[in-house]
Design a protein around this motif. Structure first.
Motif, short mmCIF file in Angstrom:
data_model
loop_
_atom_site.label_atom_id
_atom_site.label_comp_id
_atom_site.label_asym_id
_atom_site.label_seq_id
_atom_site.Cartn_x
_atom_site.Cartn_y
_atom_site.Cartn_z
N SER A 106 42.21 -34.04 -44.57
CA SER A 106 43.63 -34.32 -44.40
C SER A 106 44.45 -33.72 -45.54
N GLN A 107 43.81 -33.45 -46.68
CA GLN A 107 44.44 -32.74 -47.77
C GLN A 107 44.06 -31.26 -47.77
N ALA A 108 42.78 -30.97 -47.60
CA ALA A 108 42.30 -29.60 -47.77
C ALA A 108 42.82 -28.66 -46.68
N ILE A 109 42.88 -29.13 -45.43
CA ILE A 109 43.29 -28.22 -44.35
C ILE A 109 44.75 -27.81 -44.51
N PRO A 110 45.71 -28.75 -44.63
CA PRO A 110 47.10 -28.29 -44.80
C PRO A 110 47.32 -27.54 -46.11
N ALA A 111 46.62 -27.93 -47.16
CA ALA A 111 46.79 -27.24 -48.45
C ALA A 111 46.32 -25.80 -48.36
N VAL A 158 34.65 -36.75 -47.07
CA VAL A 158 34.24 -38.09 -47.50
C VAL A 158 34.68 -39.17 -46.53
N ALA A 159 35.62 -38.84 -45.63
CA ALA A 159 36.02 -39.78 -44.58
C ALA A 159 35.23 -39.56 -43.30
N ARG A 160 34.23 -38.64 -43.37
CA ARG A 160 33.31 -38.33 -42.28
C ARG A 160 33.99 -37.60 -41.12
N TYR A 161 35.03 -36.85 -41.44
CA TYR A 161 35.61 -35.94 -40.45
C TYR A 161 34.90 -34.59 -40.57
N LYS A 162 34.68 -33.97 -39.42
CA LYS A 162 33.84 -32.78 -39.34
C LYS A 162 34.65 -31.51 -39.18
N SER A 163 34.13 -30.42 -39.79
CA SER A 163 34.62 -29.08 -39.48
C SER A 163 33.41 -28.19 -39.25
N GLU A 164 33.66 -27.03 -38.69
CA GLU A 164 32.56 -26.11 -38.42
C GLU A 164 32.85 -24.76 -39.06
N GLY A 165 31.76 -24.08 -39.43
CA GLY A 165 31.87 -22.75 -40.00
C GLY A 165 30.80 -21.85 -39.46
#
Length: 418
Positions: free
Chosen positions: A290-295, A381-388
């Motif tokens: 929630s911080q890293a993606i918009p930043a 750390v909030a257990r939300y997932k992304s893929e690479g």
């Protein structure tokens, strides 16, 4: 005649070919990424007597006593993890200061290409001599430290008297300790102060000024929340470090992205222009999408990538240095920038510019990395997932000219046939 000459030479030496072995190690055919020297191309690297001896397009394999075939791999400076917790011990209330929550460095560094790790505030002025004796002096990994402004370090849980009572926070004592151990202490750390007051920050900054070293700030945890704009624009100096940059704790910490607008707060970019260094410090609770993606969509990537390694982070979303680096690649940070943020940038941040590069004459600290292609999952750390689609793995680590980790026996020779 030529055969006679060769026979005579062979009598004078166990192997005539050994005359040409002028290097201890030759790394052949890897793509060298050395941000300091603006190198990003296939080159060979030679090592002798613990130092980088040559970097060139073609170094004869026969010039090395050991040869590592790095074709298809990336050759980088040894990684620098600027925020870890390695003051491991058995003190019952030690926590991250000679306690069970910290980790012995050698078990968690070389296997991921890290040759230098900086303990982030585990030791204070009182406990630093023990940290040096038990950890720094006994580790193969190069261990440096941010000295905690609390003389007791991170003793007890974060609400303990040792971390909350300002009577333990003596700037002059911290500065003098930093000067006494200047070969090991690279800065001052303030963390886990949960009062709505800047006094801990201010005392750490005073110590930093007295010793002429940067301060690393682990900020937040108070009700009411303190202003990060005040911290960035009125207190921190150019070269001071804000760690946990992408952390989010709603009730007690202001974040760099305004959650109401979803936008990066404008003064954050101003702080970067001012010279404040933004560090990842992933940890067990300090990295959120929630911080890293918009930043990162706004172009705000970290100057330095670090783990905040401890028992509460190593098996969770963080895992290790290469996982955090790969996570930022999944956020569209290019490989060159990721390597920079894990080598040369932290070397500059801690004022150890003899590290973090592959210049001739530099310490022979080298990581040889494999970039896997595929589908990989990461979570915060909030257990939300992304893929690479890319993930870094370590094949070989060299520290001070010695091979200290070799995943697939690339530095070994096959046994001769009977």
């Amino acid at each position: 005649m030529n055969r006679i000459i060769f026979f005579v030479l062979s009598l004078l030496s166990p192997s005539a070919a050994s005359w040409a072995q002028s290097y201890d190690i030759v790394i052949k055919g890897g793509r060298v990424i050395d941000p300091k020297n603006s190198i990003n191309r296939v080159m060979d690297v030679a090592i002798k007597d613990g130092k980088i001896a040559e970097v060139a397009k073609n170094i004869a394999a026969g010039a090395g006593k050991q040869v590592i075939d790095a074709a298809g791999l990336y050759v980088t400076p040894g990684l620098i993890d600027m925020h870890g917790h390695v003051f491991a011990g058995t003190t019952a209330d030690g926590d991250l200061s000679n306690g069970f929550s910290a980790l012995p460095p050698d078990g968690f560094t070389f296997r991921v290409g890290v040759t230098t790790i900086v303990d982030a505030g585990g030791a204070g002025s009182k406990s630093f001599p023990e940290f040096k004796k038990n950890i720094i002096d006994r580790s193969q990994t190069r261990v440096l430290a941010f000295l905690n402004i609390s003389s007791e370090g991170m003793r007890g849980d974060e609400y303990s008297v040792y971390q909350q009572d300002v009577k333990f926070m003596d700037p002059e004592l911290a500065a003098n300790t930093a000067k006494d151990y200047k070969d090991y202490i690279v800065g001052v750390k303030v963390a886990h102060f949960h009062k709505s007051d800047f006094i801990a920050v201010d005392r750490a900054l005073e110590a930093g000024k007295l010793a002429n070293i940067p301060v690393m700030i682990d900020f937040g945890g108070s009700k009411p929340r303190l202003s990060i704009e005040d911290l960035f624009m009125k207190r921190l100096r150019p070269g001071d470090i804000f760690t946990h940059a992408y952390g989010q704790i709603l009730e007690t910490k202001e974040s760099i992205v305004d959650l109401e607008t979803g936008k990066l707060r404008p003064f954050v970019m101003e702080a970067r222009k001012k010279g404040v260094i933004f560090d990842v410090g992933h940890g067990g609770g300090s990295f959120t999408y929630s911080q890293a993606i918009p930043a990162t969509k706004a172009g705000f990537y970290p100057e330095t990538i670090s783990t905040d390694l401890h028992t509460g982070s190593m098996n969770g979303a963080m895992k290790d240095m290469l996982n955090v680096m790969s996570k930022f690649m999944a956020l569209k940070m290019d490989l060159q920038s990721v390597i920079t943020a894990s080598t040369w940038a932290p070397a500059k941040a801690i004022k150890r510019e003899e590290l973090g590069h592959i210049s001739v004459g530099a310490h022979a600290d080298v990581a040889i990395l494999y970039l896997r292609k595929g589908k990989f999952g990461f979570y915060d750390v909030a257990r939300y997932k992304s893929e690479g689609t890319e993930k870094l793995e370590c094949e070989v680590t060299i520290k001070g000219g010695k091979i200290v980790y070799d995943l697939n026996a690339r530095s070994m020779t096959l046994p001769s046939r009977p």
